[in-house]
Design a protein around this motif. Structure first.
Motif, PDB file in Angstrom:
ATOM      1  N   THR A  74      23.535 -70.797   4.582  1.00  0.00           N
ATOM      2  CA  THR A  74      24.690 -71.276   5.351  1.00  0.00           C
ATOM      3  C   THR A  74      25.654 -72.013   4.422  1.00  0.00           C
ATOM      4  OG1 THR A  74      23.436 -73.245   5.899  1.00  0.00           O
ATOM      5  CG2 THR A  74      23.501 -71.538   7.571  1.00  0.00           C
ATOM      6  N   PHE A  75      26.920 -71.907   4.736  1.00  0.00           N
ATOM      7  CA  PHE A  75      27.961 -72.693   4.067  1.00  0.00           C
ATOM      8  C   PHE A  75      28.622 -73.497   5.178  1.00  0.00           C
ATOM      9  CE2 PHE A  75      27.670 -68.770   1.498  1.00  0.00           C
ATOM     10  CZ  PHE A  75      27.443 -69.309   0.236  1.00  0.00           C
ATOM     11  N   GLY A  76      28.317 -74.766   5.268  1.00  0.00           N
ATOM     12  CA  GLY A  76      28.847 -75.575   6.377  1.00  0.00           C
ATOM     13  C   GLY A  76      28.425 -74.961   7.701  1.00  0.00           C
ATOM     14  N   GLU A  77      29.425 -74.614   8.509  1.00  0.00           N
ATOM     15  CA  GLU A  77      29.138 -74.040   9.836  1.00  0.00           C
ATOM     16  C   GLU A  77      28.871 -72.528   9.779  1.00  0.00           C
ATOM     17  OE1 GLU A  77      29.471 -76.021  12.999  1.00  0.00           O
ATOM     18  OE2 GLU A  77      29.075 -77.371  11.305  1.00  0.00           O
ATOM     19  N   THR A  78      29.146 -71.918   8.620  1.00  0.00           N
ATOM     20  CA  THR A  78      29.053 -70.451   8.531  1.00  0.00           C
ATOM     21  C   THR A  78      27.674 -70.006   8.061  1.00  0.00           C
ATOM     22  OG1 THR A  78      31.355 -70.430   7.857  1.00  0.00           O
ATOM     23  CG2 THR A  78      30.134 -68.389   7.493  1.00  0.00           C
ATOM     24  N   THR A  79      27.058 -69.104   8.837  1.00  0.00           N
ATOM     25  CA  THR A  79      25.802 -68.511   8.380  1.00  0.00           C
ATOM     26  C   THR A  79      26.148 -67.208   7.671  1.00  0.00           C
ATOM     27  OG1 THR A  79      24.655 -69.491  10.248  1.00  0.00           O
ATOM     28  CG2 THR A  79      23.519 -67.694   9.132  1.00  0.00           C
ATOM     29  N   ALA A  80      26.054 -67.223   6.346  1.00  0.00           N
ATOM     30  CA  ALA A  80      26.436 -66.038   5.557  1.00  0.00           C
ATOM     31  C   ALA A  80      25.307 -65.012   5.533  1.00  0.00           C
ATOM     32  CB  ALA A  80      26.809 -66.453   4.145  1.00  0.00           C
ATOM     33  N   PRO A  88      18.993 -69.574  -1.712  1.00  0.00           N
ATOM     34  CA  PRO A  88      18.771 -69.527  -0.261  1.00  0.00           C
ATOM     35  C   PRO A  88      18.419 -70.893   0.315  1.00  0.00           C
ATOM     36  CG  PRO A  88      16.899 -68.573  -1.450  1.00  0.00           C
ATOM     37  CD  PRO A  88      17.914 -68.959  -2.485  1.00  0.00           C
ATOM     38  N   ASP A  89      18.795 -71.121   1.583  1.00  0.00           N
ATOM     39  CA  ASP A  89      18.318 -72.325   2.281  1.00  0.00           C
ATOM     40  C   ASP A  89      16.844 -72.135   2.606  1.00  0.00           C
ATOM     41  OD1 ASP A  89      20.949 -73.106   2.222  1.00  0.00           O
ATOM     42  OD2 ASP A  89      21.367 -72.385   4.262  1.00  0.00           O
ATOM     43  N   THR A  90      16.514 -70.939   3.093  1.00  0.00           N
ATOM     44  CA  THR A  90      15.109 -70.592   3.323  1.00  0.00           C
ATOM     45  C   THR A  90      14.894 -69.163   2.854  1.00  0.00           C
ATOM     46  OG1 THR A  90      15.617 -69.813   5.541  1.00  0.00           O
ATOM     47  CG2 THR A  90      14.833 -72.070   5.368  1.00  0.00           C
ATOM     48  N   GLY A  91      13.647 -68.815   2.575  1.00  0.00           N
ATOM     49  CA  GLY A  91      13.328 -67.468   2.120  1.00  0.00           C
ATOM     50  C   GLY A  91      13.240 -67.409   0.601  1.00  0.00           C
ATOM     51  N   THR A  92      12.837 -66.248   0.086  1.00  0.00           N
ATOM     52  CA  THR A  92      12.683 -66.107  -1.364  1.00  0.00           C
ATOM     53  C   THR A  92      13.365 -64.834  -1.861  1.00  0.00           C
ATOM     54  OG1 THR A  92      10.610 -64.938  -1.059  1.00  0.00           O
ATOM     55  CG2 THR A  92      10.437 -67.295  -1.578  1.00  0.00           C
ATOM     56  N   VAL A  93      13.763 -64.903  -3.133  1.00  0.00           N
ATOM     57  CA  VAL A  93      14.375 -63.755  -3.797  1.00  0.00           C
ATOM     58  C   VAL A  93      13.618 -63.529  -5.097  1.00  0.00           C
ATOM     59  CG1 VAL A  93      16.493 -62.849  -4.840  1.00  0.00           C
ATOM     60  CG2 VAL A  93      16.636 -64.347  -2.844  1.00  0.00           C
ATOM     61  N   THR A  94      13.002 -62.362  -5.227  1.00  0.00           N
ATOM     62  CA  THR A  94      12.252 -62.050  -6.444  1.00  0.00           C
ATOM     63  C   THR A  94      12.944 -60.871  -7.134  1.00  0.00           C
ATOM     64  OG1 THR A  94      10.268 -62.685  -5.263  1.00  0.00           O
ATOM     65  CG2 THR A  94       9.936 -61.546  -7.338  1.00  0.00           C
ATOM     66  N   VAL A  95      13.281 -61.060  -8.406  1.00  0.00           N
ATOM     67  CA  VAL A  95      13.946 -60.007  -9.170  1.00  0.00           C
ATOM     68  C   VAL A  95      13.195 -59.818 -10.482  1.00  0.00           C
ATOM     69  CG1 VAL A  95      16.105 -59.353 -10.350  1.00  0.00           C
ATOM     70  CG2 VAL A  95      16.192 -60.460  -8.116  1.00  0.00           C
ATOM     71  N   LEU A  96      12.805 -58.589 -10.778  1.00  0.00           N
ATOM     72  CA  LEU A  96      12.063 -58.254 -11.995  1.00  0.00           C
ATOM     73  C   LEU A  96      10.874 -59.194 -12.179  1.00  0.00           C
ATOM     74  CD1 LEU A  96      15.223 -57.620 -14.183  1.00  0.00           C
ATOM     75  CD2 LEU A  96      13.631 -55.864 -13.404  1.00  0.00           C
ATOM     76  N   GLY A  97      10.207 -59.477 -11.097  1.00  0.00           N
ATOM     77  CA  GLY A  97       8.972 -60.269 -11.133  1.00  0.00           C
ATOM     78  C   GLY A  97       9.182 -61.774 -11.129  1.00  0.00           C
ATOM     79  N   ALA A  98      10.436 -62.244 -11.214  1.00  0.00           N
ATOM     80  CA  ALA A  98      10.680 -63.695 -11.243  1.00  0.00           C
ATOM     81  C   ALA A  98      11.265 -64.154  -9.910  1.00  0.00           C
ATOM     82  CB  ALA A  98      11.662 -64.028 -12.360  1.00  0.00           C
ATOM     83  N   THR A  99      10.827 -65.314  -9.451  1.00  0.00           N
ATOM     84  CA  THR A  99      11.385 -65.878  -8.219  1.00  0.00           C
ATOM     85  C   THR A  99      12.707 -66.558  -8.576  1.00  0.00           C
ATOM     86  OG1 THR A  99       9.151 -66.229  -7.476  1.00  0.00           O
ATOM     87  CG2 THR A  99      10.855 -67.337  -6.207  1.00  0.00           C
ATOM     88  N   VAL A 100      13.795 -65.826  -8.373  1.00  0.00           N
ATOM     89  CA  VAL A 100      15.121 -66.285  -8.826  1.00  0.00           C
ATOM     90  C   VAL A 100      15.456 -67.639  -8.241  1.00  0.00           C
ATOM     91  CG1 VAL A 100      17.549 -65.635  -9.031  1.00  0.00           C
ATOM     92  CG2 VAL A 100      15.850 -63.880  -8.657  1.00  0.00           C
TER      93      VAL A 100
END
Ligand code: ATP
Length: 311
Positions: free
Chosen positions: A27-33, A70-82
């Motif tokens: 989220t950015f302020g009131e906006t959920t992107a 991310p505010d919540t959740g995970t992003v994994t790229v090429l084996g690394a948790t970005v």
């Protein structure tokens, strides 16, 4: 939460995932992107992120490069948790992920070659003055990438004298300087005329296949997405509402899927006009290359003989 209406398909998904996004909300302020967005991309896949302006495409791409977190959740790229990386490990990961931007982001007064070389900045130590700070092998590699994108003759020209399509090809050559595993492209043809758009998209696809790159590219034209990508991931108000192979998929299928997740006629009209049409930007005039000076001639000769020896 709206679930993707069609599961991912295609044999590529059986391959090793290089990108995994799990339940990302931003989220950015009131906006959920982004809202509980999930996505898995296998090595070598060519994926289009499709959606209206403001649907979260750029935000999702920025998460893949660690530019947004991310505010919540995970992003994994090429084996690394970005989402957990900082400092050197984050820079190392970014070195393996090339980024092509909508507005090219070139340094106008610098030459085309210098712009391409900036793609290798993470490998260069110490100060640089124009082309002098770069090792010869880097210059030769940059000239090779310029030849690959059809701009060798323009290597010593100021970047801001090129046409939009040519500037975007410089942007691609700059991303290739990183020898990336993954190429991210954010609306790479949004400001180009249809002919230049087709050339740039064909070039990205050709390079991706030749170099075994994984590509995630945001677009808002459904026709282009269907003809270019292996897979479409559709976003709406930050949610993934469509995730499917482009094989056998028609524009009407895509519109129907968007139709099923919206009850607003106004929004459907916007989808029809915004993602359902190809933009008609004005065609561009071709640009004549500048003449290289003596030192530039020498570099070009060295490049040509090194290339001929490799053949
Ligand atoms: N840094 C930011 N600060 C505030 N709001 C932001 C920021 N980045 C994105 N947003 C908002 O998040 C939403 C999603 O934006 P995003 O740029 O990801 O959409 P998009 O699908 O890429 O749109 P476009 O096609 O116009 O580039 C929009 O409402 C946008 O205004």
């Amino acid at each position: 939460m709206t679930k993707p209406l069609q599961p991912p398909t295609g044999s590529a998904l059986a391959a090793e995932p290089v990108i995994t996004v799990r339940g990302v909300t931003k989220t950015f302020g009131e906006t959920t992107a982004l809202k509980n967005a999930s996505l898995t991309v296998a090595r070598g896949e060519i994926v289009v992120l499709l959606g209206l302006s403001g649907s979260g495409k750029s935000t999702l791409l920025r998460h893949l490069d660690g530019l947004d977190r991310p505010d919540t959740g995970t992003v994994t790229v090429l084996g690394a948790t970005v989402s957990r990386l900082t400092g050197r490990p984050l820079r190392a990961l970014r070195g393996r992920v090339g980024f092509v931007f909508q507005q090219f982001e070139l340094v106008g007064p610098l030459t085309v070659l210098e712009n391409v070389l900036t793609g290798a900045l993470f490998r260069v130590r110490g100060p640089r003055l124009g082309l002098w700070g770069y090792r010869r092998e880097l210059k030769l590699a940059a000239l090779g990438h310029l030849e690959r994108v059809g701009l060798l003759a323009h290597a010593y020209q100021r970047a801001d004298t090129l046409s939009g399509g040519q500037q975007q090809r410089v942007g691609i050559a700059r991303a290739l300087m990183q020898n990336p595993d993954i190429l991210l492209a954010d609306e790479p043809v949004a400001s180009l005329d249809p002919e230049s758009s087709a050339q740039v998209m064909a070039l990205i696809r050709e390079i991706a296949i030749d170099s075994d790159l994984t590509v995630v590219c945001s677009l808002h034209q459904v026709d282009l997405a269907l003809s270019w990508g292996d897979r479409i991931v559709g976003l709406r108000h930050g949610e993934v509402v469509l995730d499917t192979s482009t094989q056998g998929l028609s524009k009407q299928n895509v519109m129907e899927i968007y139709g099923r997740v919206t009850t607003s006629t106004g929004e459907l009209d916007a989808i029809e006009t915004e993602i359902g049409t190809v933009e008609q930007n004005e065609p561009e005039e071709p640009v004549e290359p500048d003449e290289p000076d003596e030192q530039d001639e020498l570099d070009l000769q060295t490049f040509a003989s090194a290339r001929d020896n490799r053949r």
